[in-house]
Design a protein around this motif. Structure first.
Motif, PDB file in Angstrom:
ATOM      1  N   SER A 124       0.811  -1.218   0.000  1.00  0.00           N
ATOM      2  CA  SER A 124       0.000   0.000   0.000  1.00  0.00           C
ATOM      3  C   SER A 124       0.845   1.270   0.000  1.00  0.00           C
ATOM      4  CB  SER A 124      -0.937   0.009   1.214  1.00  0.00           C
ATOM      5  OG  SER A 124      -0.203  -0.053   2.422  1.00  0.00           O
ATOM      6  N   CYS A 125       2.158   1.143   0.248  1.00  0.00           N
ATOM      7  CA  CYS A 125       3.018   2.335   0.240  1.00  0.00           C
ATOM      8  C   CYS A 125       3.262   2.859  -1.171  1.00  0.00           C
ATOM      9  CB  CYS A 125       4.339   2.049   0.933  1.00  0.00           C
ATOM     10  SG  CYS A 125       5.449   1.000  -0.017  1.00  0.00           S
ATOM     11  N   ILE A 126       2.762   2.164  -2.186  1.00  0.00           N
ATOM     12  CA  ILE A 126       2.923   2.635  -3.565  1.00  0.00           C
ATOM     13  C   ILE A 126       2.100   3.887  -3.831  1.00  0.00           C
ATOM     14  CG2 ILE A 126       3.368   0.312  -4.432  1.00  0.00           C
ATOM     15  CD1 ILE A 126       0.419   0.422  -5.538  1.00  0.00           C
ATOM     16  N   TYR A 127       1.118   4.161  -2.977  1.00  0.00           N
ATOM     17  CA  TYR A 127       0.201   5.263  -3.246  1.00  0.00           C
ATOM     18  C   TYR A 127       0.757   6.594  -2.738  1.00  0.00           C
ATOM     19  CZ  TYR A 127      -3.145   1.628  -4.442  1.00  0.00           C
ATOM     20  OH  TYR A 127      -3.773   0.557  -5.040  1.00  0.00           O
ATOM     21  N   PRO A 128       0.292   7.709  -3.326  1.00  0.00           N
ATOM     22  CA  PRO A 128       0.776   9.026  -2.894  1.00  0.00           C
ATOM     23  C   PRO A 128       0.538   9.275  -1.404  1.00  0.00           C
ATOM     24  CG  PRO A 128      -0.419   9.213  -4.963  1.00  0.00           C
ATOM     25  CD  PRO A 128      -0.612   7.807  -4.481  1.00  0.00           C
ATOM     26  N   LYS A 129       1.431  10.045  -0.806  1.00  0.00           N
ATOM     27  CA  LYS A 129       1.355  10.313   0.624  1.00  0.00           C
ATOM     28  C   LYS A 129       0.029  10.947   1.014  1.00  0.00           C
ATOM     29  CE  LYS A 129       3.732  12.704   4.392  1.00  0.00           C
ATOM     30  NZ  LYS A 129       4.970  13.381   4.840  1.00  0.00           N
ATOM     31  N   PHE A 130      -0.488  11.824   0.170  1.00  0.00           N
ATOM     32  CA  PHE A 130      -1.724  12.536   0.512  1.00  0.00           C
ATOM     33  C   PHE A 130      -2.888  12.121  -0.397  1.00  0.00           C
ATOM     34  CE2 PHE A 130       1.751  15.421   1.862  1.00  0.00           C
ATOM     35  CZ  PHE A 130       1.500  15.389   3.225  1.00  0.00           C
ATOM     36  N   LEU A 145       5.284  10.478  -3.230  1.00  0.00           N
ATOM     37  CA  LEU A 145       5.283   9.388  -2.265  1.00  0.00           C
ATOM     38  C   LEU A 145       5.727   9.879  -0.890  1.00  0.00           C
ATOM     39  CD1 LEU A 145       7.069   6.811  -4.584  1.00  0.00           C
ATOM     40  CD2 LEU A 145       4.635   6.786  -3.983  1.00  0.00           C
ATOM     41  N   GLU A 146       5.504   9.043   0.134  1.00  0.00           N
ATOM     42  CA  GLU A 146       6.028   9.302   1.471  1.00  0.00           C
ATOM     43  C   GLU A 146       7.557   9.182   1.425  1.00  0.00           C
ATOM     44  OE1 GLU A 146       7.456   9.610   5.120  1.00  0.00           O
ATOM     45  OE2 GLU A 146       5.408  10.224   4.590  1.00  0.00           O
ATOM     46  N   PRO A 147       8.320  10.235   1.793  1.00  0.00           N
ATOM     47  CA  PRO A 147       9.776  10.212   1.647  1.00  0.00           C
ATOM     48  C   PRO A 147      10.484   9.120   2.446  1.00  0.00           C
ATOM     49  CG  PRO A 147       8.988  12.454   1.961  1.00  0.00           C
ATOM     50  CD  PRO A 147       7.825  11.551   2.235  1.00  0.00           C
ATOM     51  N   THR A 148       9.920   8.698   3.584  1.00  0.00           N
ATOM     52  CA  THR A 148      10.622   7.721   4.407  1.00  0.00           C
ATOM     53  C   THR A 148      10.660   6.330   3.794  1.00  0.00           C
ATOM     54  OG1 THR A 148       8.601   7.312   5.680  1.00  0.00           O
ATOM     55  CG2 THR A 148      10.158   8.921   6.570  1.00  0.00           C
ATOM     56  N   ASN A 149       9.779   6.037   2.822  1.00  0.00           N
ATOM     57  CA  ASN A 149       9.850   4.715   2.186  1.00  0.00           C
ATOM     58  C   ASN A 149       9.669   4.792   0.668  1.00  0.00           C
ATOM     59  OD1 ASN A 149       7.119   5.176   1.926  1.00  0.00           O
ATOM     60  ND2 ASN A 149       6.480   3.452   3.194  1.00  0.00           N
ATOM     61  N   ASP A 150      10.098   5.929   0.080  1.00  0.00           N
ATOM     62  CA  ASP A 150       9.900   6.085  -1.360  1.00  0.00           C
ATOM     63  C   ASP A 150      10.733   5.116  -2.187  1.00  0.00           C
ATOM     64  OD1 ASP A 150      12.302   7.321  -0.789  1.00  0.00           O
ATOM     65  OD2 ASP A 150      11.794   9.250  -1.704  1.00  0.00           O
ATOM     66  N   ALA A 151      11.907   4.723  -1.705  1.00  0.00           N
ATOM     67  CA  ALA A 151      12.742   3.789  -2.467  1.00  0.00           C
ATOM     68  C   ALA A 151      12.051   2.425  -2.586  1.00  0.00           C
ATOM     69  CB  ALA A 151      14.101   3.635  -1.799  1.00  0.00           C
ATOM     70  N   GLY A 286       5.463   9.362   9.411  1.00  0.00           N
ATOM     71  CA  GLY A 286       5.120   8.760   8.136  1.00  0.00           C
ATOM     72  C   GLY A 286       3.827   9.343   7.592  1.00  0.00           C
ATOM     73  N   THR A 287       3.204   8.621   6.673  1.00  0.00           N
ATOM     74  CA  THR A 287       1.972   9.068   6.041  1.00  0.00           C
ATOM     75  C   THR A 287       0.872   9.269   7.079  1.00  0.00           C
ATOM     76  OG1 THR A 287       2.557   7.852   4.039  1.00  0.00           O
ATOM     77  CG2 THR A 287       0.263   8.477   4.283  1.00  0.00           C
ATOM     78  N   PRO A 288       0.112  10.373   7.017  1.00  0.00           N
ATOM     79  CA  PRO A 288      -0.929  10.630   8.021  1.00  0.00           C
ATOM     80  C   PRO A 288      -2.001   9.553   8.093  1.00  0.00           C
ATOM     81  CG  PRO A 288      -0.507  12.592   6.707  1.00  0.00           C
ATOM     82  CD  PRO A 288       0.243  11.488   6.052  1.00  0.00           C
ATOM     83  N   GLN A 289      -2.426   9.052   6.927  1.00  0.00           N
ATOM     84  CA  GLN A 289      -3.442   8.000   6.890  1.00  0.00           C
ATOM     85  C   GLN A 289      -3.210   7.152   5.656  1.00  0.00           C
ATOM     86  OE1 GLN A 289      -7.552   9.218   6.540  1.00  0.00           O
ATOM     87  NE2 GLN A 289      -8.319   7.311   7.409  1.00  0.00           N
ATOM     88  N   LYS A 290      -3.476   5.851   5.795  1.00  0.00           N
ATOM     89  CA  LYS A 290      -3.288   4.935   4.674  1.00  0.00           C
ATOM     90  C   LYS A 290      -4.342   3.838   4.770  1.00  0.00           C
ATOM     91  CE  LYS A 290       0.552   2.589   4.477  1.00  0.00           C
ATOM     92  NZ  LYS A 290       1.968   2.184   4.306  1.00  0.00           N
ATOM     93  N   LEU A 291      -5.537   4.165   4.315  1.00  0.00           N
ATOM     94  CA  LEU A 291      -6.666   3.238   4.352  1.00  0.00           C
ATOM     95  C   LEU A 291      -7.045   2.878   2.925  1.00  0.00           C
ATOM     96  CD1 LEU A 291      -8.993   1.799   5.901  1.00  0.00           C
ATOM     97  CD2 LEU A 291     -10.301   3.928   5.653  1.00  0.00           C
ATOM     98  N   LEU A 292      -7.126   1.605   2.632  1.00  0.00           N
ATOM     99  CA  LEU A 292      -7.401   1.154   1.274  1.00  0.00           C
ATOM    100  C   LEU A 292      -8.895   1.000   1.007  1.00  0.00           C
ATOM    101  CD1 LEU A 292      -4.659  -1.584   0.713  1.00  0.00           C
ATOM    102  CD2 LEU A 292      -4.600   0.852   0.134  1.00  0.00           C
ATOM    103  N   ASP A 293      -9.285   1.377  -0.197  1.00  0.00           N
ATOM    104  CA  ASP A 293     -10.618   1.068  -0.698  1.00  0.00           C
ATOM    105  C   ASP A 293     -10.580  -0.377  -1.195  1.00  0.00           C
ATOM    106  OD1 ASP A 293     -12.764   0.635  -2.547  1.00  0.00           O
ATOM    107  OD2 ASP A 293     -13.046   2.785  -2.697  1.00  0.00           O
TER     108      ASP A 293
END
Length: 330
Positions: A124-130, A145-151, A286-293
């Protein structure tokens, strides 16, 4: 008059042969070991999952030689270098290089041998940070992307694009799935590598058994995260292999989230820690929220079975049972 119902896009009805040769790349990991249990439970009798000591997936010639000898009919690519926010932030070159090599080697070898069914596991980290919440599959490549895990994310995005390219150029029915944050038996509890959930289990367990008055967690505790039991992911993978055929990656999650602070409270209850939990806001959130549809996969007939409370209890039991053993990556 008959009423026609529209079918979900990409719906496939093709049960896998239970005697098919199935490669689980990454069979020793959290997702891979859950897949092994799931496929065994569902009657698959010809599984292969060489450990890294037997087959280093970063070594191209070794991977091609393995495929030439074993010729798998089905491949699930669950192998990856993974880690929590600290590991990703401090070793981005390792995460990018290792994951790109693993993916390219396995996917190229599978293509050379015309492997007919392949599932690539992303993140799920493939998605944009916001990205808008909950995150739809269409959000991919629409923002930074979230800079802490963009690689790590870039490597996973490359895998998704390679699967799409193979479908477009060679017509093979390969698919990709994007799981949310995973946890469960076999997780990585190493202090410098663990994701947030196993890290909290380890920290709070240690605090309880040393009678520590308080523990300090990274960040503010306000980011929201979604957690999926690895056994639920494994069932989702099998379901997708038998019911899905499209170049669009599929989100796999629970559809619900909670704050890291709330997660810490749940784990403290499961562990039995009664001290004070403090937060260090100088550390990254890290990313403020990361909830998948997850509407796409639920439309295909799958849904998660394990509640977070039950999953945490099971995971903590496994952790306690494996303390001091080679099985626990501690």
């Amino acid at each position: 008059m008959t009423t026609q119902t529209s079918q979900p896009r990409g719906l496939l009805e093709r049960p896998l042969d239970r005697s098919a040769r199935v490669l689980i790349a990454g069979s020793a990991g959290l997702a891979g070991s859950a897949l092994w249990r799931c496929l065994t439970r569902n009657g698959f009798s010809n599984l292969a999952g060489p450990r890294s000591a037997e087959l280093d997936l970063r070594e191209r010639q070794a991977v091609f030689s393995w495929f030439a000898t074993h010729r798998p009919d089905v491949v699930v690519l669950a192998a990856a270098r993974v880690g929590g926010i600290k590991a990703n932030a401090t070793r981005p070159a390792d995460f990018l290089s290792d994951n790109l090599r693993i993916q390219v080697n396995v996917l190229d070898a599978a293509l050379e041998h015309r492997t007919q069914r392949l599932l690539f596991l992303g993140s799920s980290c493939i998605y944009p940070k916001f990205a808008d919440q909950p995150i739809r599959e269409e959000a991919l490549l629409t923002g930074p992307l979230e800079p802490t895990n963009d690689a790590y994310a870039i490597a996973k995005i490359a895998g998704i694009q390679q699967v799409k390219a193979v479908r477009r150029q060679h017509g093979l029915p390969w698919i990709s799935a994007m799981p949310t944050n995973l946890y469960g038996p076999g997780d990585n509890f190493r202090p410098d590598e663990a994701h947030v959930l196993p890290a909290l289990i380890r920290r709070l367990h240690h605090a309880r058994h040393t009678n520590a008055a308080h523990v300090i967690n990274w960040g503010t505790g306000t980011p929201r995260r979604e957690f999926l039991h690895a056994d639920d992911l494994a069932e989702a993978c099998l379901h997708l292999l038998e019911h899905y055929d499209s170049d669009t990656p599929v989100n796999v999650g629970t559809g619900t989230d909670l704050t890291i602070r709330e997660l810490s409270q749940l784990i403290a209850t499961v562990v039995g820690y009664e001290g004070t939990v403090q937060w260090d806001p100088t550390k990254p959130d890290g990313t403020p929220q990361k909830l998948l549809d997850i509407s796409r996969i639920t439309a295909l007939g799958w849904k998660p079975r394990t509640s977070l409370e039950q999953g945490l209890t099971d995971t903590y039991t496994w952790y306690k049972n494996h303390l001091g053993t080679a099985t626990l990556r501690h």
